[in-house]
Design a protein around this motif. Structure first.
Motif, mmCIF file in Angstrom:
data_model
loop_
_atom_site.group_PDB
_atom_site.id
_atom_site.type_symbol
_atom_site.label_atom_id
_atom_site.label_comp_id
_atom_site.label_asym_id
_atom_site.label_seq_id
_atom_site.Cartn_x
_atom_site.Cartn_y
_atom_site.Cartn_z
ATOM 1 N N GLU A 169 -73.136 -1.506 -52.984
ATOM 2 C CA GLU A 169 -73.810 -2.643 -52.371
ATOM 3 C C GLU A 169 -73.754 -2.561 -50.845
ATOM 4 O O GLU A 169 -74.691 -2.962 -50.156
ATOM 5 N N ARG A 170 -72.630 -2.043 -50.313
ATOM 6 C CA ARG A 170 -72.476 -1.976 -48.853
ATOM 7 C C ARG A 170 -73.097 -0.717 -48.253
ATOM 8 O O ARG A 170 -73.269 -0.629 -47.042
ATOM 9 N N LEU A 171 -73.420 0.261 -49.065
ATOM 10 C CA LEU A 171 -73.908 1.541 -48.556
ATOM 11 C C LEU A 171 -75.257 1.355 -47.859
ATOM 12 O O LEU A 171 -76.156 0.703 -48.387
ATOM 13 N N PRO A 172 -75.445 1.919 -46.640
ATOM 14 C CA PRO A 172 -76.716 1.751 -45.919
ATOM 15 C C PRO A 172 -77.838 2.605 -46.489
ATOM 16 O O PRO A 172 -78.974 2.515 -46.018
ATOM 17 N N LEU A 173 -77.541 3.430 -47.487
ATOM 18 C CA LEU A 173 -78.560 4.266 -48.112
ATOM 19 C C LEU A 173 -79.038 3.614 -49.405
ATOM 20 O O LEU A 173 -78.253 2.986 -50.117
ATOM 21 N N ALA A 174 -80.319 3.792 -49.698
ATOM 22 C CA ALA A 174 -80.867 3.250 -50.943
ATOM 23 C C ALA A 174 -80.264 4.001 -52.130
ATOM 24 O O ALA A 174 -80.302 5.225 -52.178
ATOM 25 N N VAL A 175 -79.686 3.265 -53.077
ATOM 26 C CA VAL A 175 -79.107 3.856 -54.290
ATOM 27 C C VAL A 175 -79.854 3.289 -55.491
ATOM 28 O O VAL A 175 -79.915 2.072 -55.689
ATOM 29 N N ILE A 176 -80.424 4.209 -56.266
ATOM 30 C CA ILE A 176 -81.210 3.816 -57.448
ATOM 31 C C ILE A 176 -80.750 4.662 -58.623
ATOM 32 O O ILE A 176 -80.766 5.890 -58.545
ATOM 33 N N GLU A 177 -80.315 3.989 -59.698
ATOM 34 C CA GLU A 177 -79.978 4.714 -60.928
ATOM 35 C C GLU A 177 -81.083 4.456 -61.949
ATOM 36 O O GLU A 177 -81.504 3.312 -62.154
ATOM 37 N N TRP A 178 -81.586 5.539 -62.545
ATOM 38 C CA TRP A 178 -82.656 5.407 -63.533
ATOM 39 C C TRP A 178 -82.358 6.286 -64.734
ATOM 40 O O TRP A 178 -81.757 7.346 -64.634
ATOM 41 N N THR A 179 -82.758 5.779 -65.879
ATOM 42 C CA THR A 179 -82.496 6.501 -67.117
ATOM 43 C C THR A 179 -83.576 7.561 -67.317
ATOM 44 O O THR A 179 -84.591 7.592 -66.614
ATOM 45 N N LEU A 180 -83.337 8.415 -68.320
ATOM 46 C CA LEU A 180 -84.321 9.455 -68.604
ATOM 47 C C LEU A 180 -85.577 8.877 -69.256
ATOM 48 O O LEU A 180 -86.574 9.580 -69.411
ATOM 49 N N GLU A 181 -85.492 7.604 -69.639
ATOM 50 C CA GLU A 181 -86.696 6.918 -70.114
ATOM 51 C C GLU A 181 -87.431 6.280 -68.936
ATOM 52 O O GLU A 181 -88.351 5.485 -69.119
ATOM 53 N N GLU A 231 -86.320 4.109 -66.693
ATOM 54 C CA GLU A 231 -86.029 2.693 -66.462
ATOM 55 C C GLU A 231 -84.961 2.562 -65.384
ATOM 56 O O GLU A 231 -83.908 3.197 -65.445
ATOM 57 N N ILE A 232 -85.232 1.711 -64.389
ATOM 58 C CA ILE A 232 -84.280 1.496 -63.294
ATOM 59 C C ILE A 232 -83.139 0.620 -63.796
ATOM 60 O O ILE A 232 -83.363 -0.460 -64.357
ATOM 61 N N ARG A 233 -81.860 1.097 -63.558
ATOM 62 C CA ARG A 233 -80.677 0.329 -63.984
ATOM 63 C C ARG A 233 -79.914 -0.228 -62.786
ATOM 64 O O ARG A 233 -79.274 -1.279 -62.900
ATOM 65 N N THR A 234 -79.926 0.493 -61.656
ATOM 66 C CA THR A 234 -79.182 0.049 -60.473
ATOM 67 C C THR A 234 -80.114 0.069 -59.275
ATOM 68 O O THR A 234 -80.882 1.027 -59.077
ATOM 69 N N TRP A 235 -80.020 -0.984 -58.431
ATOM 70 C CA TRP A 235 -80.908 -1.116 -57.259
ATOM 71 C C TRP A 235 -80.127 -1.884 -56.195
ATOM 72 O O TRP A 235 -79.853 -3.060 -56.335
ATOM 73 N N GLY A 243 -85.195 -2.585 -64.607
ATOM 74 C CA GLY A 243 -85.933 -2.640 -65.847
ATOM 75 C C GLY A 243 -87.342 -2.083 -65.744
ATOM 76 O O GLY A 243 -87.998 -1.855 -66.764
ATOM 77 N N GLU A 244 -87.815 -1.829 -64.511
ATOM 78 C CA GLU A 244 -89.163 -1.293 -64.322
ATOM 79 C C GLU A 244 -89.137 0.240 -64.321
ATOM 80 O O GLU A 244 -88.078 0.873 -64.228
ATOM 81 N N SER A 245 -90.320 0.820 -64.386
ATOM 82 C CA SER A 245 -90.464 2.278 -64.334
ATOM 83 C C SER A 245 -90.308 2.736 -62.885
ATOM 84 O O SER A 245 -91.041 2.296 -61.991
ATOM 85 N N ALA A 246 -89.364 3.626 -62.649
ATOM 86 C CA ALA A 246 -89.146 4.138 -61.291
ATOM 87 C C ALA A 246 -90.366 4.904 -60.787
ATOM 88 O O ALA A 246 -90.754 4.804 -59.617
ATOM 89 N N VAL A 247 -90.986 5.642 -61.690
ATOM 90 C CA VAL A 247 -92.146 6.451 -61.287
ATOM 91 C C VAL A 247 -93.309 5.541 -60.898
ATOM 92 O O VAL A 247 -93.931 5.719 -59.840
ATOM 93 N N GLU A 248 -93.635 4.580 -61.742
ATOM 94 C CA GLU A 248 -94.788 3.720 -61.475
ATOM 95 C C GLU A 248 -94.538 2.805 -60.279
ATOM 96 O O GLU A 248 -95.475 2.407 -59.588
ATOM 97 N N LEU A 249 -93.263 2.491 -60.021
ATOM 98 C CA LEU A 249 -92.936 1.585 -58.930
ATOM 99 C C LEU A 249 -92.990 2.294 -57.569
ATOM 100 O O LEU A 249 -93.455 1.727 -56.583
#
Length: 635
Positions: free
Chosen positions: A154-166, A168-172, A189-195
Motif C-alpha cells: 500500500e505504501r509502495l510508490p510503484l503500481a502493484v497489480i496481481e492478476w490471475t491466469l484467468e 482477473e485482477i486480485r490486488t490493486w 475483479g476486472e480483466s487486466a488486459v481489457e482494462l
C-alpha cells in the motif's frame, strides 16, 4: 517475549560487503547478531531468527530468489533488503518476492534500524507462542499475503497489480490508481488486459499469459516496456516487472498468479525516442558525408595487427580502382602499400591504435600506378586505445607535380635569368663608353630594365625563403632595432633620401627577422617610386602598453601606390598582377606581416603621398623573458 527488542532478539545479517557497518548498528540496537556470508548459511539460521537483513551481493544467489526462498520457509519473518545498488525495478522485484522493507544503502543504517525495529516489534505482537514449532515454522503457502506485506504494498510508490491466469485482477494498490486512474473497487475483479491494454496489443498479452502457464514457476521474473491505456483514455508508456507466483502446496509448483510492478516511463521514452532520432539523423548525415566526400575514405578494424577493411566510399573505388566488395574483409596494407613503405605504414597504424590522429604524405598503389596522397588516420576512440579507425586519402599527385614544375621554373628564374641579366647589364655598361651621347639613352634603358629584373629575381628568392619556413613565427624581435637597421641600409643604398625616425628605445614584437625585410621593402618602395629629387620619409612606431598590437607607420611624399597593387593585397586582383619588382615586394610585405597575425593598410598622406601602416602583435612578457636568456631574434 513482549514488544521490547533486546538481547533475546536474534537478527541474521547476510550483508557480506558491508557486514561491519550493519553489525555495529545492530549491536547498538542491543540485539543478538548472527553474521553470515552466504545465502545457504543464512537459511540454516532462519528457523530461530526474529528477522533478517540481506544484501544484493550474496555470492550464491540473487536477492530476488533469496527473498522468495526465505519467505517459502517462514512466511512471517521480517525481511529487510539493504542493497548497495538500488533501483525502482529492484524494489518492485524484491517486494513481489516477499521482502517486507527495502532500504537502499544510501539511506543509511539509521533508517535500516528503524524499519527493522518496527517490523520485529509488529511481528512479536502477532506471535502467540514463540516456543510452538507451528509458529516458528508456519505454513509455506503464500497465496494470501500477510498484513505487514499488504501494508508495504500500500505504501509502495510503484503500481502493484496481481492478476490471475484467468486475467482477473486480485490486488490493486494506491499507486496503481494514481498511474491508471481506476480505483481499487473499479479494478479488482476486472480483466487486466481489457482494462489496461490497447486493443491492438491484446493478442500479444494473451500469448504471454500462455507462455507463463507453460513455463511454470521455474520461469524467471521478466521485464518489458508496453503502451497502456488510462481510465481517461490517455496512453502511457510503462515499464513492467512481472513475477510469477506459485501454488507451493501443490505437487507441480503451478503458477497461481502474476505479481506485476509498473512505473510510468512516458517522458523517459519520449527522451529516448528523441535521442534515437537524433542519433539516426547524425548517422544519416555521416553516411551522406562518407558517401559523397571527394577524398577516398575507408573504415578499418584490427588497426595494430594490420587494418582490415570494413567499408569503402565511392571516392575510394574511383581513385584506387577497387570495388568495395573486393576489399572488404581484406588487409588493405597488403594491397595498396608498396613493400619499401610498409614500415612507415605500420608506424601510422600503431599511432592510430593508441588513439592518436596520424598524418603523413605517402605513396600508394592504385589501378593507375603509384600516386601521392596525404593520409590521415583518425581513430574512432581517442581515450588511449582504438581498434578501429578511418583512413582518409587526399590525392595530391597533381599538386606534387605542379610543385615540382614550379621548383624547376623558379630555379631557372633565380639562377639562369639572374646570371643572364648580369651579363647583359655588364655589356650595356661597356657599350656606354663606345657610343655617342645621343644613343647612350638606349644603353641606359637596357641597364634599368636589367636592374629591375635582377631585383625581381632577388625578391623572388626572398619570397621562396619565407614560404619554405614553418607557419609558426619565431621571436620575439626588438622592433626598434629592426627599424633602425632597415633605415641604416636604406640610407646606405640611397644617400639622397631625407628620412626621420620616431621610435622608442626598445619595443618587442611577436615576429621574426622577415619583418625587418618587410620594413626595408616598404622604405625602398617609397624611395624608388618617388618622383622628387630628394624623397622625404617619416617612420613612426606607436608603442602604447595597453594595446595588444604595435603600430608602425611609414609616410612618403611620392605619387602614391598604384591602385592595382593595393587591390592585389586586398584580394581583388589575381597574382598575375605582379608585373614588376615593386608589386612582388608589396606582396612579400603583406605575407610577412599577416603570418605574424598582423595587418597591413594604406591611407593617403597629406598633402601628397602614402601612409603604410603595419600592425603586429606585441610580444608577451613570458616570451621576452625567455628570449632575454640569449639574444632575441633580430637583435
Amino acid at each position: 517475549m513482549g514488544t521490547t527488542i533486546g538481547p533475546n532478539t536474534r537478527i541474521v545479517s547476510a550483508v557480506p560487503d558491508a557486514g561491519t557497518t550493519v553489525e555495529c548498528a545492530l549491536d547498538d540496537l542491543g540485539v543478538t547478531i548472527d553474521a553470515v556470508q552466504t545465502a545457504e548459511a543464512c537459511l540454516r539460521q532462519i528457523p530461530s531468527a526474529d528477522g533478517v537483513v540481506i544484501a544484493d551481493t550474496l555470492p550464491d544467489t540473487t536477492v530476488v530468489d533469496f527473498c522468495a526462498d526465505i519467505r517459502s520457509r517462514r512466511a512471517e519473518i521480517p525481511i529487510v533488503v539493504y542493497p548497495a545498488n538500488g533501483s525502482e525495478a529492484l524494489a518492485g522485484a524484491v517486494v513481489a518476492a516477499g521482502a517486507d522493507a527495502y532500504v537502499p544503502r544510501t539511506q543509511g543504517t539509521e533508517t535500516l534500524i528503524d524499519r527493522l525495529r518496527e517490523l520485529v516489534a509488529a511481528d512479536r505482537v502477532d506471535t502467540t507462542d514463540p516456543t510452538d514449532a507451528t509458529t516458528a515454522i508456519p505454513s509455506t503457502t503464500v497465496d494470501v499475503p500477510s498484513d505487514r506485506f499488504q501494508q508495504f504494498i500500500e505504501r509502495l510508490p510503484l503500481a502493484v497489480i496481481e492478476w490471475t491466469l484467468e486475467d482477473e485482477i486480485r490486488t490493486w494498490n494506491p499507486a496503481a490508481t494514481e498511474l491508471f486512474g481506476y480505483t481499487e473497487d473499479e479494478a479488482v475483479g476486472e480483466s487486466a488486459v481489457e482494462l489496461l491494454v490497447p486493443e491492438r496489443d491484446r493478442d500479444t498479452v494473451y500469448e504471454l499469459q500462455e507462455a507463463i502457464v507453460e513455463d511454470g514457476f521455474d520461469g524467471d521474473p521478466f521485464w518489458q516496456v508496453d503502451t497502456n491505456v488510462r481510465k481517461d483514455g490517455r496512453q502511457v508508456t510503462c515499464e513492467w516487472i512481472n513475477i510469477p507466483k506459485a501454488i507451493t502446496s501443490g505437487p507441480d509448483n503451478e503458477v497461481a498468479s502474476v505479481l506485476s510492478i509498473a512505473r510510468d516511463v512516458t517522458e523517459e521514452q519520449k527522451r529516448a525516442n528523441a535521442l534515437e532520432e537524433r542519433l539516426r539523423a547524425e548517422r544519416d548525415r555521416f553516411m551522406a558525408l562518407f558517401e559523397n566526400v571527394p577524398d577516398a575514405v575507408i573504415s578499418v578494424s584490427q588497426l595494430e595487427d594490420g587494418p582490415i577493411v570494413e567499408k569503402a566510399n565511392p571516392a575510394f573505388e574511383r581513385i584506387f580502382g577497387y570495388e568495395e566488395a573486393e576489399i572488404v574483409g581484406t588487409q588493405i596494407d597488403q594491397i595498396i602499400v608498396p613493400r619499401d613503405r610498409m614500415t612507415d605504414a605500420e608506424t601510422l597504424n600503431r599511432q592510430g591504435s593508441r588513439g592518436e590522429i596520424g598524418t603523413a604524405e605517402v605513396k600508394r598503389q592504385t589501378s593507375d600506378g603509384l600516386r601521392d596522397f596525404r593520409l590521415r588516420v583518425v581513430p574512432m576512440e581517442t581515450d588511449g586505445s582504438s581498434d578501429r579507425a578511418f583512413a582518409l586519402y587526399t590525392d595530391i599527385t597533381t599538386q606534387k607535380q605542379r610543385q615540382k614544375r614550379l621548383e624547376i621554373l623558379n630555379r631557372v628564374l633565380r639562377h639562369d635569368l639572374r646570371n643572364g641579366m648580369n651579363i647583359i647589364d655588364g655589356c650595356a655598361e661597356m657599350l656606354t663608353d663606345g657610343i655617342d651621347d645621343e644613343d647612350r639613352k638606349y644603353a641606359d634603358i637596357i641597364q634599368e630594365r636589367t636592374d629591375e629584373l635582377i631585383d625581381l629575381a632577388e625578391k623572388t628568392r626572398t619570397v621562396e625563403r619565407i614560404l619554405d619556413r614553418d607557419e609558426i613565427v619565431d621571436g620575439p624581435i626588438d622592433l626598434t632595432a629592426a627599424i633602425e637597421r632597415a633605415v641604416s641600409n636604406l640610407e646606405s643604398a640611397h644617400p639622397s633620401v631625407d628620412i626621420t625616425c620616431s621610435v622608442p628605445d626598445r619595443s618587442f614584437a611577436q615576429a621574426d627577422e622577415y619583418l625587418q625585410t618587410a620594413i626595408y621593402q616598404l622604405l625602398e618602395n617609397a624611395v624608388e617610386h618617388n618622383d622628387r629629387a630628394r624623397p622625404t620619409i617619416e617612420v613612426t612606431l606607436a608603442d602604447s602598453p595597453d594595446d595588444e598590437f604595435l603600430s608602425l607607420s611609414i609616410s612618403d611624399d611620392g605619387p602614391g601606390i598604384p591602385d592595382d597593387e593595393q587591390d592585389l593585397l586586398e584580394g581583388d586582383k589575381e597574382i598575375t598582377q605582379l608585373r614588376h619588382a615593386s608589386g612582388l615586394g608589396l606582396w612579400l610585405v603583406n605575407w610577412a606581416v599577416t603570418r605574424t597575425g598582423g595587418h597591413l593598410s594604406f591611407t593617403d598622406n597629406d598633402p601628397r603621398g602614402t601612409v603604410v601602416t603595419i600592425e603586429v602583435p606585441r610580444a608577451s612578457v613570458e616570451s621576452i623573458t625567455a628570449a632575454s636568456d640569449g639574444t632575441a631574434t633580430g637583435d
